[in-house]
Design an enzyme around this catalytic site. Structure first.
Site, PDB file in Angstrom:
ATOM      1  N   HIS A 107      -3.213   0.062 -39.122  1.00 48.08           N
ATOM      2  CA  HIS A 107      -3.272  -0.767 -37.914  1.00 48.08           C
ATOM      3  C   HIS A 107      -2.465  -0.181 -36.745  1.00 48.08           C
ATOM      4  O   HIS A 107      -2.978  -0.008 -35.645  1.00 48.08           O
ATOM      5  CB  HIS A 107      -2.752  -2.170 -38.230  1.00 48.08           C
ATOM      6  CG  HIS A 107      -3.373  -2.788 -39.443  1.00 48.08           C
ATOM      7  ND1 HIS A 107      -4.691  -3.160 -39.486  1.00 48.08           N
ATOM      8  CD2 HIS A 107      -2.862  -3.072 -40.681  1.00 48.08           C
ATOM      9  CE1 HIS A 107      -4.975  -3.676 -40.683  1.00 48.08           C
ATOM     10  NE2 HIS A 107      -3.874  -3.624 -41.422  1.00 48.08           N
ATOM     11  N   ASP A 108      -1.203   0.075 -36.995  1.00 49.53           N
ATOM     12  CA  ASP A 108      -0.341   0.510 -35.884  1.00 49.53           C
ATOM     13  C   ASP A 108      -0.613   1.953 -35.445  1.00 49.53           C
ATOM     14  O   ASP A 108      -0.643   2.224 -34.225  1.00 49.53           O
ATOM     15  CB  ASP A 108       1.140   0.310 -36.251  1.00 49.53           C
ATOM     16  CG  ASP A 108       1.506  -1.167 -36.363  1.00 49.53           C
ATOM     17  OD1 ASP A 108       0.758  -2.014 -35.843  1.00 49.53           O
ATOM     18  OD2 ASP A 108       2.547  -1.474 -36.964  1.00 49.53           O
TER      19      ASP A 108
END
Ligand code: BDR
Ligand code: CA
Length: 333
Positions: free
Chosen positions: A258-259
């Site tokens: 995600h990040d």
């Protein structure tokens, strides 16, 4: 090409640590500050992890400031089952590095960087956005100094840790509504898209041949991502819910990045497709707290300038994997 000045706000966190690798490896970014918030784990742990990761990568010249230890109006809900009680399950630092921790709250360091920069600054937000909401409410004069906020979170039809809601919005939904109402350009890398930016365990094993500190840390962290150790880890009551066996197996079969994908949105925008929508956050719902109501069907018939969210519809996974591998290799030289 001149570098993009950025501030990174994070709750380091396994995927935040990997995101810092991508950001520090990029020739396109000029990282002016990193700020921390309570999120995946406590503020103390996210700050310690952030300082240690930056030091490992040779970026301890970047100032780091601690922000909020809990959301604007709620107790903190952590995600230690995913990231480990320390926040970085699978990797341990020999010592804790603190030299670049500045004695200012996150929002004051952000303001300093924003107001002193000649160019507008991009904020990469990889955590609940409590620090950013405080910044915008306390110092509205910074709005014109922000180029955009690239945010990991929101979703159209999926969620984590619930069916609908994404962690970074659900932890502090009121703070995300402040961002949406601020008039600053918010570019979301939604969960629908980051879920497709995954690394399989087989692909992760191909990174084992890369030498250097970044690959060594990332290889350890892949071993710890979503691998709850019920024998040694003691969770407290302020945690997101336990995952059932099916969910846990799914999380172990695809490491969702995600990040790091959200950092790629700034370093490699060519990997994404975009649309702009009107978005609101559910701040009251019992089952839907933190859900982002994104008006894809144009139900509200909002004009372009009333739409408040750029939404990354897709990411080129192969391209993203190439960026991620190259980031690890950068630190092997
Ligand atoms: C987001 O939640 C956190 O657990 C991760 O670090 C990421 O920022 C994914 O929903
Ligand atoms: Ca995060």
């Amino acid at each position: 090409m001149s570098k993009i000045p950025v501030i990174i706000d994070c709750d380091t966190g396994i995927d935040d640590a990997m995101a810092l690798v991508v950001a520090c490896a990029s020739d396109n970014l000029d990282i002016r500050a990193v700020t921390t918030v309570g999120g995946n784990v406590s503020l103390e742990n996210t700050t310690r992890n952030t300082l240690n990761v930056l030091h490992l990568l040779g970026f301890s010249h970047v100032p780091v400031a601690k922000g909020a230890d809990k959301p604007l109006q709620r107790p903190l809900m952590k995600a230690s089952r995913v990231h480990g009680v320390s926040g970085l399950r699978g990797y341990e630092f020999a010592e804790n590095y603190t030299d670049n921790l500045v004695d200012l709250p996150a929002w004051d360091l952000m303001r300093q960087v924003l107001m002193s920069s000649e160019e507008k600054v991009t904020i990469i937000a990889l955590a609940p956005v409590t620090n950013l909401a405080i910044l915008l409410q306390k110092y509205p004069e910074v709005k014109g100094r922000i180029d955009k906020i690239a945010f990991m979170g929101t979703s159209y039809h999926c969620g984590n840790p619930t069916v609908l809601s994404t962690f970074n919005v659900m932890v502090d939904p009121e703070a995300f509504q402040v961002l949406l109402d601020s008039g600053v350009d918010v570019y979301a890398c939604p969960l629908d898209t980051t879920k497709t930016a995954y690394v399989t365990p087989d692909e992760a094993r191909t990174f084992h041949s890369i030498t250097g500190p970044a690959a060594e840390m990332v290889n350890g962290l892949f071993g710890g991502y979503c691998q709850v150790d019920t024998k040694t880890e003691v969770f407290d009551e302020h945690e997101e819910g336990e995952r059932n066996a099916k969910q846990a197996a799914r999380m172990k079969s695809k490491y969702e990045m995600h990040d790091p994908a959200t950092v790629a949105l700034v370093t490699n925008p060519e990997l994404f497709t975009w649309n702009k929508y009107f978005c609101q956050v559910e701040c009251k719902g019992e089952l839907t707290l933190g859900y982002t109501i994104i008006d894809k069907e144009d139900y509200y018939a909002k004009d372009e300038d009333e739409r408040n969210l750029y939404f990354a519809e897709s990411i080129d996974r192969e391209g993203f994997l190439r960026v991620f591998r190259a980031s690890l290799e950068k630190f092997s030289r």
